[in-house]
Scaffold this active site. Structure first.
Site, mmCIF file in Angstrom:
data_model
loop_
_atom_site.group_PDB
_atom_site.id
_atom_site.type_symbol
_atom_site.label_atom_id
_atom_site.label_comp_id
_atom_site.label_asym_id
_atom_site.label_seq_id
_atom_site.Cartn_x
_atom_site.Cartn_y
_atom_site.Cartn_z
ATOM 1 N N ASP A 8 39.177 7.547 -68.855
ATOM 2 C CA ASP A 8 38.071 8.020 -69.673
ATOM 3 C C ASP A 8 38.639 8.478 -71.004
ATOM 4 O OD1 ASP A 8 39.156 10.565 -69.277
ATOM 5 O OD2 ASP A 8 37.384 11.380 -68.258
ATOM 6 N N HIS A 9 37.841 9.161 -71.795
ATOM 7 C CA HIS A 9 38.236 9.603 -73.134
ATOM 8 C C HIS A 9 39.443 10.540 -73.116
ATOM 9 C CE1 HIS A 9 35.110 12.184 -71.442
ATOM 10 N NE2 HIS A 9 35.741 13.192 -72.027
ATOM 11 N N CYS A 65 42.280 10.646 -66.205
ATOM 12 C CA CYS A 65 41.201 11.425 -66.819
ATOM 13 C C CYS A 65 41.721 12.842 -67.046
ATOM 14 C CB CYS A 65 39.923 11.397 -65.985
ATOM 15 S SG CYS A 65 39.906 12.424 -64.505
ATOM 16 N N GLY A 66 40.866 13.738 -67.456
ATOM 17 C CA GLY A 66 41.303 15.090 -67.781
ATOM 18 C C GLY A 66 41.932 15.825 -66.614
ATOM 19 N N GLY A 68 41.859 14.487 -63.273
ATOM 20 C CA GLY A 68 42.209 13.549 -62.213
ATOM 21 C C GLY A 68 41.264 13.612 -61.030
ATOM 22 N N GLY A 70 37.751 13.719 -60.866
ATOM 23 C CA GLY A 70 36.590 12.838 -60.899
ATOM 24 C C GLY A 70 36.944 11.396 -60.575
ATOM 25 N N HIS A 98 53.759 9.029 -47.377
ATOM 26 C CA HIS A 98 53.005 9.519 -46.229
ATOM 27 C C HIS A 98 51.568 9.025 -46.171
ATOM 28 C CE1 HIS A 98 55.816 13.234 -45.596
ATOM 29 N NE2 HIS A 98 56.478 12.089 -45.665
ATOM 30 N N ARG A 109 45.200 16.310 -68.833
ATOM 31 C CA ARG A 109 45.183 17.653 -69.437
ATOM 32 C C ARG A 109 46.181 18.606 -68.779
ATOM 33 N NH1 ARG A 109 38.808 17.349 -69.859
ATOM 34 N NH2 ARG A 109 38.674 16.336 -71.895
ATOM 35 N N ARG A 132 54.977 7.369 -37.977
ATOM 36 C CA ARG A 132 53.960 8.336 -37.562
ATOM 37 C C ARG A 132 52.821 8.452 -38.570
ATOM 38 N NH1 ARG A 132 57.822 11.818 -40.089
ATOM 39 N NH2 ARG A 132 56.835 13.508 -41.235
ATOM 40 N N ARG A 136 47.775 7.840 -38.908
ATOM 41 C CA ARG A 136 46.978 8.786 -39.701
ATOM 42 C C ARG A 136 46.244 8.060 -40.822
ATOM 43 N NH1 ARG A 136 52.128 12.791 -39.994
ATOM 44 N NH2 ARG A 136 52.097 13.394 -37.799
#
Length: 144
Positions: A8-9, A65-66, A68, A70, A98, A109, A132, A136
């Protein structure tokens, strides 16, 4: 190796630095991010990256992004996507080892451009440990 990148911006200048690094490594890149610093809606740039990763058109995705958050929340809506929010090399390494993350989400940011590139280098060069962790990771998807 093929990579899809979106931003994004808040991530525009970081994306240009990352693109320069990826190009120097001979990595093929699909750029879905904005090239401007005017406010945009991050999901518009996440969906093409997540779709490419989900459908295996690319090996990995990079989202910037700013915070992370979103971009990570949006990308993780796709069944075959495991997007990890990373702010240190150590967390980046663990999210690959993992969690078998296939998209790195960078908070522009809260990290420097140098840190971001170091994390991306780590992300691309760290292997999933399996063992392992595999059972998961196989329990993550809820989409049918």
């Amino acid at each position: 190796m093929k990579i899809a990148i979106g931003n994004d911006h808040a991530g525009t200048t970081y994306k240009f630095a990352v693109l320069e690094y990826l190009k120097s490594e001979g990595i093929e890149v699909s750029n879905y991010g904005t090239n401007e610093e005017n406010s945009v809606d991050y999901p518009d740039f996440v969906h093409p990256v997540a779709n490419d990763v989900d459908t295996e058109k690319v090996d990995f995705g990079i989202l910037i992004c700013g915070s992370g958050n979103g971009v990570a929340m949006t990308a993780n809506k796709y069944k075959n996507v495991r997007a990890g929010l990373c702010w240190t090399k150590e967390i980046t390494e663990l999210t690959r080892q993992h969690n078998n993350a296939n998209i790195i989400c960078v908070p522009a940011r809260f990290t420097s451009q140098h840190q971001a590139i170091d994390m991306i280098k780590t992300f691309l060069n760290t292997k999933f440990e399996g063992g392992r962790h595999l059972s998961r990771v196989n329990k993550i998807p809820m989409c049918i």
